[in-house]
Design an enzyme around this catalytic site. Structure first.
Site, PDB file in Angstrom:
ATOM      1  CG  HIS A 286      -2.272   0.627   0.969  1.00 12.94           C
ATOM      2  ND1 HIS A 286      -3.426  -0.085   0.815  1.00 12.94           N
ATOM      3  CD2 HIS A 286      -2.641   1.932   0.867  1.00 12.94           C
ATOM      4  CE1 HIS A 286      -4.446   0.740   0.641  1.00 12.94           C
ATOM      5  NE2 HIS A 286      -3.992   1.976   0.661  1.00 12.94           N
TER       6      HIS A 286
ATOM      7  NE  ARG B 235       2.816   8.267  -1.131  1.00  8.87           N
ATOM      8  CZ  ARG B 235       3.008   7.041  -0.643  1.00  8.87           C
ATOM      9  NH1 ARG B 235       3.535   6.114  -1.399  1.00  8.87           N
ATOM     10  NH2 ARG B 235       2.667   6.764   0.602  1.00  8.87           N
TER      11      ARG B 235
HETATM   12  C1  FNR Z   1      -3.506   4.738  -2.245  1.00 11.53           C
HETATM   13  N1  FNR Z   1      -3.645   3.359  -2.351  1.00 11.53           N
HETATM   14  C2  FNR Z   1      -4.908   2.808  -2.425  1.00 11.53           C
HETATM   15  N2  FNR Z   1      -5.050   1.463  -2.565  1.00 11.53           N
HETATM   16  C3  FNR Z   1      -6.282   0.907  -2.696  1.00 11.53           C
HETATM   17  O1  FNR Z   1      -6.380  -0.307  -2.813  1.00 11.53           O
HETATM   18  N3  FNR Z   1      -7.380   1.723  -2.718  1.00 11.53           N
HETATM   19  C4  FNR Z   1      -7.322   3.069  -2.580  1.00 11.53           C
HETATM   20  O2  FNR Z   1      -8.318   3.763  -2.614  1.00 11.53           O
HETATM   21  C5  FNR Z   1      -6.042   3.645  -2.385  1.00 11.53           C
HETATM   22  N4  FNR Z   1      -5.901   4.979  -2.186  1.00 11.53           N
HETATM   23  C6  FNR Z   1      -4.662   5.554  -2.120  1.00 11.53           C
HETATM   24  C7  FNR Z   1      -4.534   6.932  -1.980  1.00 11.53           C
HETATM   25  C8  FNR Z   1      -3.273   7.519  -1.992  1.00 11.53           C
HETATM   26  C9  FNR Z   1      -3.148   8.984  -1.847  1.00 11.53           C
HETATM   27  C10 FNR Z   1      -2.137   6.715  -2.186  1.00 11.53           C
HETATM   28  C11 FNR Z   1      -0.764   7.324  -2.273  1.00 11.53           C
HETATM   29  C12 FNR Z   1      -2.254   5.356  -2.290  1.00 11.53           C
HETATM   30  C13 FNR Z   1      -2.471   2.500  -2.511  1.00 11.53           C
HETATM   31  C14 FNR Z   1      -2.088   2.369  -3.971  1.00 11.53           C
HETATM   32  O3  FNR Z   1      -3.003   1.581  -4.675  1.00 11.53           O
HETATM   33  C15 FNR Z   1      -0.702   1.706  -4.143  1.00 11.53           C
HETATM   34  O4  FNR Z   1      -0.683   0.483  -3.455  1.00 11.53           O
HETATM   35  C16 FNR Z   1       0.436   2.600  -3.657  1.00 11.53           C
HETATM   36  O5  FNR Z   1       0.205   3.948  -3.962  1.00 11.53           O
HETATM   37  C17 FNR Z   1       1.734   2.164  -4.315  1.00 11.53           C
HETATM   38  O6  FNR Z   1       2.806   2.833  -3.795  1.00 11.53           O
HETATM   39  P1  FNR Z   1       3.455   4.147  -4.451  1.00 11.53           P
HETATM   40  O7  FNR Z   1       3.566   3.942  -5.941  1.00 11.53           O
HETATM   41  O8  FNR Z   1       2.547   5.282  -4.091  1.00 11.53           O
HETATM   42  O9  FNR Z   1       4.764   4.204  -3.781  1.00 11.53           O
END
Ligand code: FNR
Length: 391
Positions: free
Chosen positions: A288, A341
């Protein structure tokens, strides 16, 4: 068909004609612009997007892990024409890259319609979007904006099973091609930045369009979300997570889903085997982005997950910041690689044109991944097996 790398030539040709590039070309530059844009708009939003769990060492470790791996360059390999396509859930995708679900992408865009912007960028590039449960526009509108590019729907498992079933049915009816069930967020992680502000976007009623538009969720409310927004948010907070999320819930979810089911947040090989026994269609290895439990760099889990998954496809995210990172994750056995991100930053940094900003980011990641493969002598994703080594 040309190579994804050809995209960069357009920038040089435009430069010769006197045009200055609008969007950034590196993550560092993108991050600086996003921080400036979001902080000016709402510092709480910047902290929500950029921040993570605890001391944030897990999210930093996610990124650092890629720097500790190399790619073996092979010369005279005839890699002038590349094929980055992959098969996933019976679909042939032009590249192994996808957009991970980001629940606040909606509000990262200046116009508050970032889910639609991401879907449009998906339509333009062929890079699939995993749409979050936490959207600013209803899931039906978002998948429609993705055009011919397949989209997947991510489910946060509500404690109210009838609401869950309604969301799952809506996703299938609307045309999503797989259901990504997030397992690592059955309750909220410990996030000091959000605690400092005492709020996060959903508590302000943002990004809840899929609940506000859901007939079953609405039937639970005494007054409509429009008439009593506070009661709506309070009820959302009650049903959002499911502290009784166990393998039994999964069996039930599979029985009501017409879509292939993928489990997001799996890092342990034992959990992979259990998921395979339970008949899931894919594994999504992720921590995550370091926002939930502190653990270890997600990349460290990938080889074990891939080995245990056998023939099941393995999606991966957490720490991807470039096309080079994409190639390293593929070389460790990922079937497809998700960006988190960076695309939220691209939507924010691009001001009035969030879709253009995301499209630019995706084209740069694809071009860089393609060039990394070509220059190192790898023509196709399957050729990458064993191409990476620990430094
Ligand atoms: C997320 N992520 C996420 N995952 C998910 O399953 N449902 C969601 O609604 C969200 N929302 C979310 C919001 C924000 C602001 C972030 C940064 C992340 C996690 C996302 O799917 C993913 O696993 C990570 O963002 C991957 O890591 P990096 O690329 O941000 O380092």
């Amino acid at each position: 068909m040309g190579n994804f790398a050809d995209w960069q030539l357009g920038t040089y040709f435009a430069g010769l004609a006197g045009e200055k590039p609008v969007h950034p070309f590196s993550f560092r530059q993108l991050e600086r612009r996003a921080e400036a844009a979001l902080t000016a708009r709402d510092p709480r939003l910047w902290d929500y997007v950029a921040g993570g769990a605890g001391d944030e060492s897990t999210q930093e470790a996610n990124v650092a892990a890629f720097g500790r791996r190399g790619i073996m360059p092979r010369m005279l390999a005839g890699a002038a024409d590349r094929d980055l396509s992959v098969s996933l859930f019976g679909l042939t995708l032009p590249s192994p890259v996808f957009m991970a679900p980001v629940g606040v992408i909606g509000v990262c865009a200046e116009d508050q319609h970032g889910d639609l912007a991401a879907a449009r960028a998906s339509a333009a590039t062929g890079v699939p979007l995993v749409g979050s449960t936490l959207m600013s526009d209803p899931l039906e509108d978002v998948v429609a904006a993705a055009g011919d590019t397949p989209a997947f729907f991510q489910l946060y498992t509500p404690s109210d099973r009838e609401v869950a079933e309604s969301l799952v049915n809506r996703a299938a009816d609307a045309g999503y091609r797989a259901l990504v069930v997030t397992l690592d967020t059955w309750t909220l992680g410990y996030r000091p930045r959000d605690l400092r502000h005492g709020v996060f976007p959903q508590l302000r009623g943002e990004c809840l369009a899929n609940y506000a538009s859901d007939p079953v969720f609405r039937s639970r409310l005494a007054k409509s979300p429009e008439d009593d927004p506070e009661a709506f948010v309070a009820h959302w907070a009650m049903v959002f997570g499911n502290s009784r999320l166990t393998w039994d819930y999964l069996a039930w979810l599979r029985s009501v889903s017409r879509l292939p089911v993928v489990l997001k947040g799996i890092c342990s090989p034992d959990d992979v085997r259990r998921a395979a026994d339970a008949g899931v269609d894919g594994i999504y290895c992720s921590n995550h982005g370091g926002r939930q439990a502190a653990s270890a760099p997600a990349l460290g889990f990938l080889p074990g997950v891939v080995a245990a998954a056998g023939k099941l496809p393995v999606l991966f995210d957490s720490g991807i910041r470039s096309g080079v990172d994409v190639v390293k994750a593929l070389a460790l056995g990922a079937t497809a690689v998700g960006i988190g991100r960076p695309y939220a930053y691209a939507a924010a940094a691009a001001g009035e044109d969030p879709s253009g900003g995301i499209e630019h980011l995706l084209r740069w990641i694809l071009a860089e991944a393609d060039l990394t493969m070509g220059l190192n002598g790898y023509r196709a994703v399957r050729d990458l097996a064993g191409a990476t080594f620990a430094l």
